[in-house]
Design an enzyme around this catalytic site. Structure first.
Site, PDB file in Angstrom:
ATOM      1  N   ASP A   1       0.874  -1.043  -0.002  1.00 58.13           N
ATOM      2  CA  ASP A   1      -0.113  -0.035   0.056  1.00 58.13           C
ATOM      3  C   ASP A   1       0.927   1.331   0.102  1.00 58.13           C
ATOM      4  O   ASP A   1       1.894   1.365   0.790  1.00 58.13           O
ATOM      5  CB  ASP A   1      -0.901   0.080   1.314  1.00 58.13           C
ATOM      6  CG  ASP A   1      -2.018   1.031   1.147  1.00 58.13           C
ATOM      7  OD1 ASP A   1      -1.571   2.171   1.087  1.00 58.13           O
ATOM      8  OD2 ASP A   1      -3.333   0.803   1.123  1.00 58.13           O
TER       9      ASP A   1
ATOM     10  N   ARG B   1       0.302   4.138   1.133  1.00 53.99           N
ATOM     11  CA  ARG B   1       0.192   4.920   2.097  1.00 53.99           C
ATOM     12  C   ARG B   1       1.116   4.596   3.464  1.00 53.99           C
ATOM     13  O   ARG B   1       1.325   5.197   4.324  1.00 53.99           O
ATOM     14  CB  ARG B   1      -1.143   4.956   2.694  1.00 53.99           C
ATOM     15  CG  ARG B   1      -2.206   5.619   1.490  1.00 53.99           C
ATOM     16  CD  ARG B   1      -3.451   5.717   1.840  1.00 53.99           C
ATOM     17  NE  ARG B   1      -3.721   3.923   1.905  1.00 53.99           N
ATOM     18  CZ  ARG B   1      -5.172   3.520   2.152  1.00 53.99           C
ATOM     19  NH1 ARG B   1      -5.986   4.184   2.590  1.00 53.99           N
ATOM     20  NH2 ARG B   1      -5.349   2.387   2.302  1.00 53.99           N
TER      21      ARG B   1
ATOM     22  N   HIS C   1      -1.938  -2.966   8.393  1.00 51.35           N
ATOM     23  CA  HIS C   1      -2.568  -1.505   8.549  1.00 51.35           C
ATOM     24  C   HIS C   1      -4.034  -1.930   8.388  1.00 51.35           C
ATOM     25  O   HIS C   1      -4.337  -2.449   7.391  1.00 51.35           O
ATOM     26  CB  HIS C   1      -1.955  -0.532   7.525  1.00 51.35           C
ATOM     27  CG  HIS C   1      -2.203  -0.888   6.212  1.00 51.35           C
ATOM     28  ND1 HIS C   1      -3.043  -0.158   5.229  1.00 51.35           N
ATOM     29  CD2 HIS C   1      -1.814  -1.854   5.245  1.00 51.35           C
ATOM     30  CE1 HIS C   1      -3.139  -0.663   4.185  1.00 51.35           C
ATOM     31  NE2 HIS C   1      -2.472  -1.744   3.871  1.00 51.35           N
TER      32      HIS C   1
END
Ligand code: CO
Length: 208
Positions: free
Chosen positions: A43, A45, A97
């Protein structure tokens, strides 16, 4: 995004590093000695070094969809082997996450083509913990919990390997499960009971 900017950014970065230490890149070129292996999600982020405040040379990184440790994935297993047996890291971290697209996809019953065999491993985590997860009515909370349980299962997958078992016996290597909370930026230690899990699974998975 204009990719020219990336190269401009790179020049600025080099300057800032050299302004603090003229020998910075010369030192980097000499080799690496990281203490930590980080296995995280791809990911965009969830950056690895950034969120831990670490820089080049400090952490060996492997990232894939939903931070999976799959025993027949030659990629992750090579990374674990190299980091533990050759670089001799002292800690292996699986970092998941919240809001993980891979975990979300695994929660939905749908044919996702080539992703099916990958997500199957997360669906297996759901199956193992079905009773706990199905008892959670709030969908968001259930989703968050699956993220945590997935991290825990991937830690267990690490502990099942001969590489990790040997390094624990010989030099007390530790395995950790963390979750990055995208909404607050906070890194959460799930306090995985490494030694308890190890003792528990040795009956079947004792390899060293
Ligand atoms: Co993810």
């Amino acid at each position: 995004m204009d990719l020219k900017n990336v190269f401009e950014n790179n020049k600025v970065w080099i300057k800032s590093k050299l302004s603090k230490d003229q020998e910075y890149f010369k030192e980097l070129g000499k080799g690496q000695n990281p203490e930590l292996l980080y296995i995280g999600c791809s990911d965009s982020r969830v950056t690895a070094e950034d969120l831990m405040g670490l820089g080049p040379g400090e952490v060996f990184v492997h990232r894939n969809i939903a931070n999976m440790v799959i025993s027949i994935d030659l990629n992750v297993m090579s990374v674990v082997n190299y980091a533990v047996e050759h670089l001799k890291v002292n800690h292996v971290v699986v970092c998941g996450h919240y809001s993980c697209g891979g975990v979300k996809a695994a929660m939905q019953s749908a044919d996702l083509g080539i992703l099916n065999p990958w997500l199957r491993n997360i669906r297996d985590v759901y199956r193992i913990h079905k009773n706990e997860l199905n008892a959670i009515e709030n969908e968001e909370k259930k989703y968050d919990r699956l993220v945590e349980l997935n991290v825990q299962e991937q830690c267990i997958n690490l502990i099942k390997t001969a590489t990790v078992q040997k390094a624990y016996r010989d030099r007390n290597l530790k395995v950790h499960g963390w979750v990055f909370d995208i909404n607050t930026g906070k890194l959460i230690d799930l306090n995985i009971d490494f030694e308890g899990i190890l003792k528990n699974i040795m009956e079947i998975y004792h390899l060293d």
